[in-house]
Design a protein around this motif. Structure first.
Motif, short mmCIF file in Angstrom:
data_model
loop_
_atom_site.label_atom_id
_atom_site.label_comp_id
_atom_site.label_asym_id
_atom_site.label_seq_id
_atom_site.Cartn_x
_atom_site.Cartn_y
_atom_site.Cartn_z
N TYR A 107 -3.20 -10.77 3.82
CA TYR A 107 -1.93 -10.10 3.53
C TYR A 107 -0.84 -10.56 4.50
O TYR A 107 0.32 -10.74 4.10
CB TYR A 107 -2.09 -8.59 3.58
CG TYR A 107 -2.52 -7.96 2.27
CD1 TYR A 107 -1.94 -8.34 1.06
CD2 TYR A 107 -3.47 -6.95 2.24
CE1 TYR A 107 -2.32 -7.75 -0.15
CE2 TYR A 107 -3.86 -6.34 1.04
CZ TYR A 107 -3.28 -6.74 -0.15
OH TYR A 107 -3.65 -6.16 -1.34
N ASP A 143 0.61 -1.69 -4.58
CA ASP A 143 -0.61 -0.99 -4.18
C ASP A 143 -1.77 -1.49 -5.05
O ASP A 143 -1.56 -1.89 -6.20
CB ASP A 143 -0.43 0.52 -4.40
CG ASP A 143 -1.43 1.35 -3.59
OD1 ASP A 143 -1.00 1.98 -2.60
OD2 ASP A 143 -2.63 1.38 -3.96
N ARG A 176 5.34 8.17 -0.52
CA ARG A 176 5.66 9.16 0.52
C ARG A 176 6.81 8.65 1.41
O ARG A 176 7.75 9.41 1.71
CB ARG A 176 4.40 9.39 1.37
CG ARG A 176 4.53 10.36 2.53
CD ARG A 176 3.20 10.46 3.27
NE ARG A 176 2.91 9.28 4.07
CZ ARG A 176 3.20 9.10 5.35
NH1 ARG A 176 3.78 10.08 6.01
NH2 ARG A 176 2.89 7.99 5.99
N GLY A 216 0.85 -1.21 0.00
CA GLY A 216 0.00 0.00 0.00
C GLY A 216 0.87 1.25 0.00
O GLY A 216 0.73 2.12 0.85
C1 LIG Z 1 -3.80 6.23 3.39
S1 LIG Z 1 -2.93 5.62 2.01
C2 LIG Z 1 -1.32 5.34 2.69
C3 LIG Z 1 -0.23 5.27 1.64
C4 LIG Z 1 1.19 5.03 2.17
N1 LIG Z 1 1.30 3.79 2.90
C5 LIG Z 1 1.63 6.18 3.04
O1 LIG Z 1 1.61 6.03 4.27
O2 LIG Z 1 1.96 7.23 2.49
C6 LIG Z 1 -3.59 3.96 1.82
C7 LIG Z 1 -3.00 3.23 0.63
O3 LIG Z 1 -3.40 1.86 0.68
C8 LIG Z 1 -3.75 1.44 -0.62
N2 LIG Z 1 -4.70 0.32 -0.48
C9 LIG Z 1 -5.98 0.40 -0.06
N3 LIG Z 1 -6.55 -0.82 -0.07
C10 LIG Z 1 -5.60 -1.69 -0.48
C11 LIG Z 1 -5.59 -3.09 -0.70
N4 LIG Z 1 -6.66 -3.84 -0.49
N5 LIG Z 1 -4.45 -3.65 -1.13
C12 LIG Z 1 -3.33 -2.89 -1.34
N6 LIG Z 1 -3.29 -1.56 -1.17
C13 LIG Z 1 -4.41 -0.96 -0.74
C14 LIG Z 1 -4.37 2.67 -1.25
O4 LIG Z 1 -4.42 2.61 -2.65
C15 LIG Z 1 -3.47 3.77 -0.71
O5 LIG Z 1 -2.39 3.99 -1.57
#
Ligand SMILES: C[S@@+](CC[C@H](N)C(=O)[O-])C[C@H]1O[C@@H](n2cnc3c(N)ncnc32)[C@H](O)[C@@H]1O
Length: 310
Positions: A140, A83, A67, A62
């Motif tokens: 996961y 992601d 960032r 994810g």
């Molecule tokens: C709040 S953002 C945080 C992004 C990063 N980890 C950060 O802290 O900057 C949540 C991220 O999780 C990804 N995400 C949401 N559901 C997911 C899933 N089922 N599997 C993988 N990634 C997922 C979203 O696309 C998004 O990029």
């Protein structure tokens, strides 16, 4: 509203429909300076929790716009971001294009297909499990176990319903659904909450040994190890205990966050919070929050008036 979206992918691709919105979706600021500041803060937590080494192959589950990855890529052997959103991956690839040791891949399901068995030294996931159904969180964890080498380590966080501020955050979600039609399903990507014991069970059932479980804040922060490595668990625990202050969301962070909730959800003006953050200038958490609050305020000037300058 996210109940309009049937899948995680559809929701997050919508959130990340352009670069600004993608940045907004990862830390709520939509601002490069803020992203850099919060990214550095989180990267320090990850480095300490995972004891990152220059040769490590590291996966971020994810990864959003990279960032954290943009802070870590220069410090590890290989950084791999995955992601569910292709749009997030597009922005991450662009932001990390200066590095030759990174890759970024989209996922099609709750499975880490781009990661081969026992290929990773370390993995982490920040602000992702808060948006997943519990079954997907566990799937996961099982797949992270598969992809890690013996002795490999993971770090992740999720909302902590067992902490009073974590519960207040949960209560704001409950209020969102209070008047929803009783037959309606909840948003696919809504915030989800856990307690430390629950996370420990998931980790143990997935095969991990728990090396650290922090729960004195609205976040649960877990570090776990896949058995079979050369470093004894007790030694890992000892090193993590020495790094606790860098890893944990501390008392200051928790207090600022609690006050921030009142601004975001109840419209309390941010000036008093900003003043108390500035009064603690030089404190790592206060400085990070002040930068974030300025970014948030800039986006909310219609409501709160002009944001302060840096
Ligand atoms: C709040 S953002 C945080 C992004 C990063 N980890 C950060 O802290 O900057 C949540 C991220 O999780 C990804 N995400 C949401 N559901 C997911 C899933 N089922 N599997 C993988 N990634 C997922 C979203 O696309 C998004 O990029």
């Amino acid at each position: 509203m996210s109940q309009d979206f049937a899948t995680y992918k559809a929701f997050w691709d919508h959130q990340a429909r352009d670069r600004l919105n993608a940045m907004l979706a990862v830390d709520g600021s939509g601002d490069d300076e803020v992203l850099l500041c919060t990214g550095q803060y989180t990267a320090d937590q990850v480095v300490a929790a995972l004891d990152l080494q220059p040769s490590d192959r590291v996966l971020e589950l994810g990864c959003g716009v990279g960032r954290i990855g943009s802070e870590l890529a220069a410090r590890v052997g290989h950084w791999q971001g995955v992601d569910i959103s292709q749009k997030m991956i597009d922005v991450a690839r662009d932001r990390l294009s200066g590095f030759s040791n990174v890759s970024a891949d989209v996922l099609e399901r709750t499975r880490l297909d781009p990661a081969a068995d026992q290929s990773l030294d370390k993995a982490y996931s920040v602000a992702v499990f808060i948006h997943l159904d519990k079954e997907d969180l566990f799937l996961y964890l099982q797949d992270l176990y598969r992809a890690l080498k013996p002795g490999g380590r993971i770090y992740f966080d999720t909302w902590n319903i067992a902490h009073p501020v974590g519960f207040r955050r949960f209560a704001y979600e409950v209020n969102r659904f209070r008047d929803q039609a009783p037959v309606a399903r909840k948003d696919v990507a809504r915030n989800q909450f856990s307690c430390p014991q629950e996370i420990e069970i998931y980790l143990q059932q997935a095969g991990f040994e728990v090396a650290m479980m922090l729960a004195d804040s609205p976040w649960i922060q877990a570090v776990a190890v896949k058995p079979g490595g050369s470093e004894p668990l007790e030694q890992i625990k000892g090193k993590l205990a020495a790094q606790r202050d860098t890893i944990i969301y501390g008392a200051g962070w928790t207090e600022f966050f609690d006050r921030l909730l009142q601004t975001i959800f109840e419209g309390v003006h941010p000036q008093a919070l900003y003043d108390s953050l500035r009064a603690r200038q030089g404190d790592r958490e206060a400085d990070m929050f002040a930068t974030w609050l300025r970014g948030f305020w800039k986006l909310s000037e219609a409501q709160f008036g002009p944001a302060p300058a840096a």
